[in-house]
Enzyme design. Sequence first.
Site: not given
Ligand SMILES: Cc1ncc(COP(=O)(O)O)c(C=O)c1O
Length: 418
Positions: A280, A348
Amino acid sequence: MPATTLAPYPEAAAVEDGRLLIGGCDAVALAREVGTPAYVVAEDDLRARARDFLAALRTHHDGPGEVLFASKAFPCTAVLRVFAEEGLGCDVASGGELHLALRAGFAPERIYLHGNAKSEAELRMAVEAGVGWIVLDNADDIAKLGRVLPAGARRRVLLRVTPGVEAETHAAILTGHAASKFGFEPERAAEVARAGWDHLDVQGFHFHIGSQLFDLEPYREAVAALAPLPDMPVYSLGGGMAVPYSADDRAPGPEASVAAMAEAAREVLGDGKRLVIEPGRSLVANAGVTLYTVQSVKQRAGGPRIVAVDGGMSDNLRPMLYDAVYDVRAADRMEERGEPATVVGKHCESGDVLVREAPLPEVEAGDVLVTPVTGAYGHAMANNYNGVPRPPVVFCSAGVARVVVRRETYEELHARDV
Ligand SMILES: Cc1ncc(COP(=O)(O)O)c(C=O)c1O
C-alpha cells in the site's frame, strides 16, 4: 538540485531556482491556483512503483504471482485507475473500498476482500460483485459467508493467519503479533483448512504483519510460521514495506523486499506457489506531497518559532497517531534550511503538530510550505475536524497538472443532514 538528492520527494520532482517542481509543475504556482492544503501527486512515480513491484515479482518468484494495491493507503479513483491500468490487483478492506475499486475498473476477480469485522452486507456485496478472493479472518466470517452464499455454492477463500511475529514498528501498525485482533491462530487456521466446510474452497493462507517495516527478517519468520500448516497453492504475504520519510531513511525498496519474501516462500513453502503481495504505502507514499500556506508565525520566548498553516490533523493524522516525523521546506526556497521551527495546523488542540522543530528558513504569512511523503494515509485518513473541507488531489505529469479530486465544499459539510 539533481533528482537523486531530492529523496524522499517524488522521483519526478526537481528544484529550479530554489522552487519545487512536481511532475514538471511549479508547486507555488499550483498552490495559488488550486488553493491549499492540497495533495500533489507525481503520477509517473505511481506508475514507476507499480512496475518496480511487478518486475521484482517476475524476477524473484518462479511461479504465478500477483501484486495488489492495498487501496486503504490512497483510496482515490484516479490512483486506483492508474494501478488497474498498470496491471495490479486490488486489496479492499470494506464495502466502501470495494465500491471504489469496482468503479475504478478493477476486474472483480482481481479484488481481494479483507477485514476483521466484515458485515454480512459487505460479504454479500462481494459475493454479488463476483469478487475473486475473500480473506476470512475469524469464525464469524465463515458463518456469515455461509449465510450470504446461495444454497450449495462454494467460495474460493484465503485464511488470514496471525503468525505471532513482533516486527519493529509503531504499536498501532503492528498486526502480526500473537495478541493481534487480526486473523486465526495458526493451529485454528489449520483446523479450518482441514475441516472441509461445504461452502469454503480454501486455497491458501494470508498474513500481514504490520506496516512501515524496514527489517525483512519478520517476513521470513512469518513465512516460517506457515510451515506446519497444510500445504496450499496460494500464499499472500501482505504489505508493510517501508518507505523513506527523510533523506536519511534507508528503506529496502520493492526489489529487495520482494526478493526476500519470494526467497522465504520458496525455501519454506516450496516451488510454484501462487504468491500474492499487497503493498500500500510503498506504492504511493513518496509520490505525494502536501502544500500548505503559512497563516501566522509566532516566536515564543525560549522556544522554536511556531509556524501555523492552513491544514493539520484534518489532512495528515500520522504525526498524531504514530508520532510520524516529516520534513518541511519552503516550496520556493527548497535548499534553505534555517533555524528550527514547529509547524502546527489550524485545529483547536495542541496536539495538532505536523512537524516538530525542523529547520525552516524565515517564512511569513502567505508563503507556501511543502511536506513530502504524504501520498499514503493522508487523503485516506482526511477528516472534517473543525469543519475543514477535505483537500483536493492533483496529479502532475510532464508539466501538466490535473485536479482528480476537487476540494470539498462547505455545502458538502451538511449534505447528509436530514
Ligand atoms: C491486509 C493488509 N494488506 C496490506 C496492507 C498495506 O500495508 P502497507 O500500506 O504498509 O503496505 C495493510 C495495511 O493495513 C493490510 O491490512
